[in-house]
Enzyme design. Structure first.
Site, PDB file in Angstrom:
ATOM      1  N   GLU A 255       1.160  -1.512  -0.049  1.00 14.06           N
ATOM      2  CA  GLU A 255      -0.051   0.327   0.146  1.00 14.06           C
ATOM      3  C   GLU A 255       0.592   1.492   0.267  1.00 14.06           C
ATOM      4  OE1 GLU A 255      -2.962  -0.039   3.149  1.00 14.06           O
ATOM      5  OE2 GLU A 255      -3.572  -2.001   2.160  1.00 14.06           O
ATOM      6  N   HIS A 273      -7.708   2.358   1.262  1.00 13.12           N
ATOM      7  CA  HIS A 273      -8.101   0.864   2.966  1.00 13.12           C
ATOM      8  C   HIS A 273      -8.744   2.306   3.662  1.00 13.12           C
ATOM      9  CE1 HIS A 273      -5.347  -0.411   6.015  1.00 13.12           C
ATOM     10  NE2 HIS A 273      -6.799  -0.102   6.702  1.00 13.12           N
TER      11      HIS A 273
HETATM   12  C1  MLT Z   1      -7.943  -0.988  11.025  1.00  8.76           C
HETATM   13  O1  MLT Z   1      -7.159  -2.162  11.230  1.00  8.76           O
HETATM   14  O2  MLT Z   1      -7.911  -0.885  11.662  1.00  8.76           O
HETATM   15  C2  MLT Z   1      -8.872  -0.821   9.789  1.00  8.76           C
HETATM   16  O3  MLT Z   1      -7.518  -1.291   8.618  1.00  8.76           O
HETATM   17  C3  MLT Z   1      -8.373   1.277   9.552  1.00  8.76           C
HETATM   18  C4  MLT Z   1      -6.907   1.302   9.816  1.00  8.76           C
HETATM   19  O4  MLT Z   1      -5.664   0.485   9.388  1.00  8.76           O
HETATM   20  O5  MLT Z   1      -6.553   2.608  10.157  1.00  8.76           O
END
Ligand code: MLT
Length: 314
Positions: A255, A273
């Site tokens: 990413e 994401h």
């Molecule tokens: C999480 O793990 O809370 C979500 O993927 C969002 C993020 O990575 O902040």
């Protein structure tokens, strides 16, 4: 005063709560490693990778707080070895993540990006045909907090929902009102498959070429959980040859996903994401994590310790 370093963007409500009792520094675009010495707590979202090397810079570090659910960006073993507690915020973003999953399911089934592009290019209703989800089977892999919400939302739009979760005790399935299926059975009968499991060594490429081949022909695959759970190259092949009719991804092996075969695959909806990136979720996440930071430094029990052995608790 106890010093807390916030490495990634965090909601203002949580920052304000902590500022009453703690000395809070927001790193912004500054180098986290150089700001870390002297801080007793480090707060991150998914952008900052909390490696052993970074932890080594935190000579006074006692707490790493993940403002979100997944802790795959944190070397939890290294933190444990160093006696540093890791906590996360597992509840606050559940509904937003589930709603984004539903949005991606619908966007993929109704081919919204192609329909949008068609309107912009003057191709009015040309070659457009979507899929109705009511009456179709939704296979949820992972019946944790988000998976259960997705199951509810799927049922609410008329889908027949089944789930796979080897960690859920048999008695819990009745309470949840969910049908449990072995993974291969679920893949074989689901019209839409959605993943809601963490990325662990044993779940990496859970959906590889072999398992993707077991999916029902023409199915839709959605991944709002973690990149790395599916083999992106194998998914791109399945989209190109029509074995999958569509897919939607919010998370990627790398990413941002520069060079991912998904970027050029047909019938795929991609988002960056952002499943938990709603005003509501981020405000709630910041408060959920701030309470734990405050509890920890006040000597109170913390709600969501990832490595409680550090506290002498198993
Ligand atoms: C999480 O793990 O809370 C979500 O993927 C969002 C993020 O990575 O902040």
């Amino acid at each position: 005063m106890t010093r807390v370093l916030i490495a990634d963007p965090l909601g203002a409500d949580g920052i304000a709560l902590m500022q009453h009792r703690l000395a809070v520094t927001v790193a912004g675009e500054n180098d986290v490693a150089s700001l870390l010495p002297g801080s007793e707590a480090l707060i991150v979202r998914s952008r900052t990778r909390v490696t052993d090397d970074l932890l080594a810079r935190g000579d006074d570090l006692r707490l790493v707080a993940r403002a979100g659910i997944g802790v795959d960006n944190i070397d939890v073993d290294a933190a444990t070895r160093r006696g540093i507690l890791v906590v996360n915020a597992p509840y606050a973003s559940v509904r937003s993540a589930a709603e984004h999953t539903l949005a991606l399911m619908l966007a993929a089934a109704r081919r919204l990006p192609a329909a949008d592009a068609g309107v912009r290019s003057g191709a009015w209703r040309t070659g457009y045909s979507g899929t109705q989800l009511a009456g179709k089977t939704l296979g949820v892999i992972g019946a944790g907090k988000i998976g259960r919400q997705v199951a509810l939302l799927g049922a609410a739009i008329g889908m027949d929902v089944m789930a796979h979760d080897p960690y859920l005790p048999p008695a819990a399935w009745n309470d949840l009102g969910l049908t449990s299926r072995p993974l291969d059975d679920l893949l074989a009968v689901s019209d839409v498959v959605t993943l809601h499991i963490p990325l662990l060594p044993e779940t990496r490429h859970l959906l590889d070429e072999t398992r993707l081949a077991r999916m029902k022909s023409g199915a839709i695959l959605v991944n709002c959980a973690r990149g790395g759970l599916v083999d992106e190259a194998a998914v791109a092949v399945c989209l190109a040859d029509g074995h999958l009719s569509a897919a939607a991804f919010d998370v990627f092996e790398d990413e941002p996903p520069a060079g991912s075969p998904l970027l050029t695959a047909p019938n795929v909806v991609l988002t960056p994401h952002v499943a938990a990136s709603t005003r509501e979720a981020q405000a709630h996440v910041s408060v959920e994590i701030a309470h734990q930071v405050l509890d920890y430094f006040a000597g109170r029990p913390v709600a969501h310790a990832i490595n409680p052995s550090v506290l002498g608790v198993s």
